[in-house]
Design a protein around this motif. Structure first.
Motif: not given
Lengths: 357, 204
Positions: A108-121, A176-185
């Motif tokens: 969810x917006x408040x919980x993510x194991x690790x907010x890494x930029x490489x996310x999906x990769x 333009x992002x690999x981060x799933x959090x940014x992608x969802x936002x």
């Protein structure tokens, strides 16, 4: 974020990280596996005009708990001449691989194991551990069926990683992002902002994206389905051909680990598909929290939508399971190399052209 | 190229048809019968466990004779005068004590041949079909309503009655012989005394 709250609560980074990394396992994956096993049996039964488990609890609700108690009591059978070290390591590795994928998935917006930029990769890379675990288990079992199943699993998972990655690259080109959090936002707002409907940018590109994204969704759904070894791509554990594939020799809790990993994997790929194309944890109709101006309600709502989307795709996987018969090995390979990969290349090229223009 | 796209479309389309079928079946009521709690209705002429209504049994041995596998064993004891067994529900007089009526259901072949000859319809098939046992001997069903003591008593009564009867008969025969001898001595006329010709028949 929950991490900050945990840090302020415990005052120690190590403890906060430890709790945060264990949260998805105990609060999400184990309960989900409990429910999903029962759900699968009920859905399977009703699709075949049967009733499924009915004895334990109301309409068999406690059946999975009874099964787990049974598995715990079971003797841990070890066949002769097996490679004990690798045999024991394999289920752990398989489960670790599928659990590690949850680190980069935004619940969810408040919980993510690790907010890494490489996310999906990172997710695609770390699920490669599952292949290693499966091969290890199949090889260490000293059983021809296990080895056959493991070989099939390796060939299948590695083949289907190519279309998955091609579609992931396509999505990365758009967002333009690999981060799933940014992608969802990025896909926030209402359901017409989801990538399956062309993303949040209005214009000619959105209309051009819609058919391409539908195709892309179909391809990534099928290839991730093949990666988690579910029917119709379950040739690594084809019951009617090679007993149970790579986990033929496993029993008791080790078998349960494989089982848990399978259901964790199912949810992981569903979550990835929903994060890429269906807005991840974003609500399709706006938030009740915004309407009532209650701040803390929004993350809970987001968690609900995330779970709902994940469970929906898990249900579709089960639905496909009871619709389609199993592929033959050569059909599976030709499906991947002759159809999915060329089409995903075409989509990649077209999307590249559209984004450049 | 055209074929390629057509094939892909066909695959997609046929999968959708299949998924429609499975989705429809998701809402079709299950055909499962929850067996131990819900039992399927048996056909009208079902043949299951035998039952004997001993109130109606007259001990005619018809069922024992009809049985092709000899699974019915009956022992009967005749009554002595003064004992009244009453009548069966269809008005037949009961004339015999049944001291043994065993049916070995392990041997029974469920042919129903014993049911039809019964003059009082006291042996019949029930709808009980769940009667598995751990011991083979438990399959021998004893239908006799008399207690072991009563059985002994009936047998003893009959034996005593018979001994008495024999004694009476012997006495009568002796008397007759004496009379005849006396008659022979007295005169040459032949006159038979036929008082005790049928001593063994039942006189209730």
């Amino acid at each position: 974020m929950i991490y900050d709250w945990l840090y302020s609560l415990t005052g120690s980074e190590m403890i906060a990280i430890g709790i945060q990394s264990l949260l998805p396992l105990y609060l999400f994956i184990l309960p989900f596996a409990l429910v999903a096993v029962l759900l699968e049996r009920k859905v399977a039964a009703h699709m075949q005009d049967r009733l499924g488990p009915m004895r334990v609890g109301y309409h068999g609700l406690l059946q999975t708990i009874a099964d787990i108690l049974k598995l715990l009591q079971k003797e841990d059978t070890v066949a002769a001449d097996i490679d004990k070290k690798f045999f024991d390591l394999s289920p752990l590795l398989v489960f670790a691989g599928s659990y590690a994928a949850f680190a980069a998935i935004p619940f969810s917006g408040a919980f993510m194991g690790s907010n890494i930029d490489l996310g999906i990769i990172y997710i695609v890379a770390v699920t490669g551990l599952v292949v290693a675990g499966i091969l290890m288990g199949g090889w260490a079992s000293n059983n021809k069926y296990s080895l056959l199943g493991a070989m099939r699993a390796a060939a299948q998972i590695i083949s289907f990683e190519i279309p998955t990655l091609l579609i992931v690259v396509t999505v990365i080109m758009i967002t333009g992002t690999m981060n799933l959090y940014t992608m969802s936002e990025w896909q926030t707002g209402y359901f017409w902002n989801w990538l399956i409907l062309g993303g949040p940018d209005f214009g000619i590109a959105k209309i051009l994206f819609i058919p391409l994204m539908l195709m892309a969704f179909l391809i990534i759904f099928l290839s991730t389905l093949a990666e988690v070894n579910r029917t119709p791509f379950d040739i690594p554990e084809a019951e009617s051909e090679i007993v149970a594939g790579y986990h033929t020799e496993y029993s008791g809790m080790k078998f349960a680990m494989f089982f848990l990993a399978e259901y964790a994997n199912m949810f992981a790929v569903s979550a990835i598909v929903s994060a890429l194309f269906f807005g991840g944890y974003q609500s399709p109709f706006g938030y009740l929290g915004n309407l009532l101006e209650i701040g803390w309600l929004i993350p809970i709502e987001q968690f609900f939508w995330f779970t709902a989307k994940g469970v929906f795709f898990v249900l579709v996987q089960m639905w496909l399971r009871w619709t389609l018969p199993r592929f033959r090995v050569d059909q599976l390979m030709s499906f991947c190399w002759k159809y999915l990969i060329p089409i995903s290349f075409v989509i990649l090229l077209l999307v590249g052209l559209i984004t450049v223009l | 190229m055209k074929n390629y796209i057509l094939k892909f479309w066909q695959v997609f389309f046929t999968i959708m048809i299949g998924m429609k079928v499975t989705f429809r079946h998701l809402f079709i009521p299950a055909v499962t019968i929850q067996y131990p709690t819900v039992k399927p209705e048996m056909p009208e002429r079902e043949r299951n466990r035998l039952y004997v209504n001993m109130d109606d049994c007259i001990g005619c041995l018809q069922c024992e004779r009809a049985c092709p596998v000899n699974c019915i064993e009956i022992e009967i004891v005749k009554t002595i005068p003064g004992e009244d067994l009453g009548k069966t529900t269809n008005g037949k007089k009961k004339a015999l004590w049944v001291t043994k009526f065993d049916i070995d259901m392990a041997k029974c072949c469920y042919c129903e041949l014993c049911v039809f000859p019964c003059p009082t319809d006291c042996i019949y098939m029930t709808d009980v079909y769940e009667f598995s046992e751990f011991e083979r001997d438990n399959f021998i069903y004893d239908f006799v309503t008399l207690t072991p003591d009563e059985k002994e008593e009936k047998k003893k009564n009959r034996e005593e009655f018979m001994i008495k009867k024999e004694a009476e008969k012997a006495a009568a025969a002796k008397k007759k012989a004496e009379e005849e001898a006396a008659k022979k001595k007295g005169s040459e006329t032949e006159s038979e005394n036929k008082t005790d010709d049928k001593p063994e028949e039942n006189k209730e």
